[in-house]
Write an enzyme that holds these catalytic residues in place. Structure first.
Site, PDB file in Angstrom:
ATOM      1  N   TYR A 150      22.443  -3.969  -6.070  1.00 46.39           N
ATOM      2  CA  TYR A 150      21.208  -3.194  -5.852  1.00 46.39           C
ATOM      3  C   TYR A 150      21.189  -1.932  -6.723  1.00 46.39           C
ATOM      4  O   TYR A 150      20.183  -1.639  -7.379  1.00 46.39           O
ATOM      5  CB  TYR A 150      21.078  -2.828  -4.365  1.00 46.39           C
ATOM      6  CG  TYR A 150      19.814  -2.037  -4.072  1.00 46.39           C
ATOM      7  CD1 TYR A 150      18.561  -2.628  -4.195  1.00 46.39           C
ATOM      8  CD2 TYR A 150      19.880  -0.697  -3.675  1.00 46.39           C
ATOM      9  CE1 TYR A 150      17.395  -1.897  -3.941  1.00 46.39           C
ATOM     10  CE2 TYR A 150      18.725   0.026  -3.413  1.00 46.39           C
ATOM     11  CZ  TYR A 150      17.484  -0.578  -3.549  1.00 46.39           C
ATOM     12  OH  TYR A 150      16.332   0.149  -3.292  1.00 46.39           O
ATOM     13  N   LYS A 154      18.459  -0.865  -9.667  1.00 46.91           N
ATOM     14  CA  LYS A 154      17.625   0.346  -9.670  1.00 46.91           C
ATOM     15  C   LYS A 154      17.953   1.228 -10.880  1.00 46.91           C
ATOM     16  O   LYS A 154      17.076   1.910 -11.406  1.00 46.91           O
ATOM     17  CB  LYS A 154      17.791   1.104  -8.350  1.00 46.91           C
ATOM     18  CG  LYS A 154      17.120   0.367  -7.172  1.00 46.91           C
ATOM     19  CD  LYS A 154      15.618   0.219  -7.401  1.00 46.91           C
ATOM     20  CE  LYS A 154      14.923  -0.605  -6.340  1.00 46.91           C
ATOM     21  NZ  LYS A 154      13.482  -0.750  -6.559  1.00 46.91           N
TER      22      LYS A 154
HETATM   23  N1  NAP Z   1      13.447   1.801   2.225  1.00 51.57           N
HETATM   24  C1  NAP Z   1      14.214   2.585   1.482  1.00 51.57           C
HETATM   25  O1  NAP Z   1      15.082   3.327   2.018  1.00 51.57           O
HETATM   26  C2  NAP Z   1      14.028   2.650  -0.026  1.00 51.57           C
HETATM   27  C3  NAP Z   1      14.654   3.703  -0.711  1.00 51.57           C
HETATM   28  C4  NAP Z   1      14.521   3.778  -2.095  1.00 51.57           C
HETATM   29  C5  NAP Z   1      13.777   2.813  -2.777  1.00 51.57           C
HETATM   30  N2  NAP Z   1      13.184   1.799  -2.092  1.00 51.57           N
HETATM   31  C6  NAP Z   1      12.429   0.809  -2.870  1.00 51.57           C
HETATM   32  O2  NAP Z   1      11.069   0.846  -2.456  1.00 51.57           O
HETATM   33  C7  NAP Z   1      10.477  -0.447  -2.643  1.00 51.57           C
HETATM   34  C8  NAP Z   1       9.784  -0.861  -1.355  1.00 51.57           C
HETATM   35  O3  NAP Z   1      10.745  -0.921  -0.313  1.00 51.57           O
HETATM   36  P1  NAP Z   1      10.381  -0.862   1.230  1.00 51.57           P
HETATM   37  O4  NAP Z   1      11.381   0.026   1.877  1.00 51.57           O
HETATM   38  O5  NAP Z   1       8.947  -0.588   1.417  1.00 51.57           O
HETATM   39  O6  NAP Z   1      10.769  -2.362   1.644  1.00 51.57           O
HETATM   40  P2  NAP Z   1       9.958  -3.519   2.407  1.00 51.57           P
HETATM   41  O7  NAP Z   1       9.241  -2.986   3.594  1.00 51.57           O
HETATM   42  O8  NAP Z   1      10.963  -4.609   2.623  1.00 51.57           O
HETATM   43  O9  NAP Z   1       8.896  -3.986   1.326  1.00 51.57           O
HETATM   44  C9  NAP Z   1       9.252  -4.767   0.218  1.00 51.57           C
HETATM   45  C10 NAP Z   1       8.017  -5.459  -0.312  1.00 51.57           C
HETATM   46  O10 NAP Z   1       8.396  -6.207  -1.468  1.00 51.57           O
HETATM   47  C11 NAP Z   1       7.791  -7.475  -1.398  1.00 51.57           C
HETATM   48  N3  NAP Z   1       8.552  -8.463  -2.150  1.00 51.57           N
HETATM   49  C12 NAP Z   1       9.851  -8.808  -2.010  1.00 51.57           C
HETATM   50  N4  NAP Z   1      10.150  -9.781  -2.871  1.00 51.57           N
HETATM   51  C13 NAP Z   1       9.017 -10.040  -3.581  1.00 51.57           C
HETATM   52  C14 NAP Z   1       8.683 -10.952  -4.618  1.00 51.57           C
HETATM   53  N5  NAP Z   1       9.581 -11.816  -5.116  1.00 51.57           N
HETATM   54  N6  NAP Z   1       7.419 -10.967  -5.119  1.00 51.57           N
HETATM   55  C15 NAP Z   1       6.496 -10.101  -4.622  1.00 51.57           C
HETATM   56  N7  NAP Z   1       6.733  -9.219  -3.629  1.00 51.57           N
HETATM   57  C16 NAP Z   1       7.995  -9.197  -3.126  1.00 51.57           C
HETATM   58  C17 NAP Z   1       7.691  -7.807   0.087  1.00 51.57           C
HETATM   59  O11 NAP Z   1       6.571  -8.651   0.330  1.00 51.57           O
HETATM   60  P3  NAP Z   1       6.628 -10.237   0.587  1.00 51.57           P
HETATM   61  O12 NAP Z   1       7.822 -10.511   1.454  1.00 51.57           O
HETATM   62  O13 NAP Z   1       5.308 -10.503   1.256  1.00 51.57           O
HETATM   63  O14 NAP Z   1       6.712 -10.853  -0.775  1.00 51.57           O
HETATM   64  C18 NAP Z   1       7.390  -6.424   0.683  1.00 51.57           C
HETATM   65  O15 NAP Z   1       6.004  -6.207   0.700  1.00 51.57           O
HETATM   66  C19 NAP Z   1      11.604  -1.373  -3.089  1.00 51.57           C
HETATM   67  O16 NAP Z   1      11.560  -1.503  -4.492  1.00 51.57           O
HETATM   68  C20 NAP Z   1      12.861  -0.626  -2.655  1.00 51.57           C
HETATM   69  O17 NAP Z   1      13.967  -0.969  -3.461  1.00 51.57           O
HETATM   70  C21 NAP Z   1      13.285   1.699  -0.735  1.00 51.57           C
END
Ligand code: NAP
Length: 251
Positions: A150, A154
């Site tokens: 991961y 990133k």
């Molecule tokens: N949560 C944290 O602490 C955090 C911190 C730093 C960065 N981030 C980053 O922020 C972003 C969003 O994370 P989140 O926390 O909101 O997670 P989340 O609630 O799990 O959302 C992830 C989204 O990505 C979509 N997704 C996954 N695989 C996909 C694919 N192959 N094609 C299209 N869509 C896909 C999922 O939709 P479907 O399943 O419907 O496809 C879901 O809508 C990510 O890039 C994550 O790495 C998160």
């Protein structure tokens, strides 16, 4: 603005779609779960802009090709691409990661992001304007145990953004990274720990985290800057997370 957001079915993507639509923009939400996107679009009565949706699996090149040909007319005036779709799978040392999991993370977080961005750039170039915002993470600049795949994915997002900004110099297209610390109440942790609710809750217990809406507000602030300003990177952590790997609850 016409806004394309990947991974809009949950978490940060969903919150950003709703916020920008509430501010009057037309948002095309994409992800794999089309039914979920439809529910979001239909249950959002307070929106003054517009919420559209379509199915897109960013990890599948044929899905991207089909999406671009289906939405070619809409993409002609796309103003903003938010590369938000992403995931982590497990938090184990590399030798315990399966090849399938490694591929899925890299194909979603890196290859898919590159492929969709590459497909969208010509539409923005033709209009000499546009903005590409990608979700990085503090995990892209600070390593943690069990984060090999991961964190690497990133780190790639950060370098892609920095190089792309140079590729696109002189085109009028802005390129930004948003790098959050811990964001609770998204599906990120649930996906990471394969639905194990107990394990998924643990990283967010005992201190004040950020919410998906907090990050959405930051994204909105970046993209609503005037066209001559490009916020290159915005790092946003909870107050109780003084560094990527440190948690210090309020005493
Ligand atoms: N949560 C944290 O602490 C955090 C911190 C730093 C960065 N981030 C980053 O922020 C972003 C969003 O994370 P989140 O926390 O909101 O997670 P989340 O609630 O799990 O959302 C992830 C989204 O990505 C979509 N997704 C996954 N695989 C996909 C694919 N192959 N094609 C299209 N869509 C896909 C999922 O939709 P479907 O399943 O419907 O496809 C879901 O809508 C990510 O890039 C994550 O790495 C998160």
């Amino acid at each position: 603005m016409k806004v394309l957001i990947t991974g809009a079915s949950s978490g940060i993507g969903r919150a950003t779609a709703l916020l920008l639509a509430r501010k009057g923009h037309q948002v095309l939400m994409v992800s794999r779960r089309k039914q979920r996107l439809q529910e979001i679009a239909e249950s959002s009565a307070t929106v003054v802009g517009e919420l559209l949706f379509d199915e897109l699996d960013v990890s599948d090149v044929s899905s991207i090709t089909a999406f671009v040909s289906r939405q070619g007319e809409w993409l002609k005036d796309v103003d903003l691409l938010v590369n938000n779709a992403g995931l982590a799978l497990g938090a184990d040392p590399l030798e315990q990661n399966s090849t399938a999991d490694i591929s899925r993370v890299l194909e979603t977080n890196v290859i898919g992001l590159l492929a969709l961005t590459r497909a969208v750039i010509p539409f923005m170039k033709a209009r000499k304007s546009g903005h590409i915002v990608s979700l990085g993470s503090v995990a892209g600049s600070t390593p943690y145990k069990g984060g090999t795949v991961y964190c690497a994915s990133k780190a790639a997002v950060h370098m892609i953004t920095d190089c792309l900004r140079m590729d696109l110099g002189g085109t009028g297209i802005r390129v930004s990274t948003v790098s959050p610390g811990r964001v609770a109440e998204t599906e990120f942790s649930e996906v990471r720990f394969a639905g194990d609710a107990e394990k998924a809750r643990k990283p967010y217990e005992g201190y004040r985290t950020m919410s998906a809406s907090d990050v959405a507000e930051s994204i909105a602030w970046i993209v609503l800057q005037p066209a001559h300003i490009n916020i290159q990177e915005l790092v946003i952590l909870p107050t109780d997370q003084p560094s990527a790997t440190t948690l210090e609850p309020l005493q």
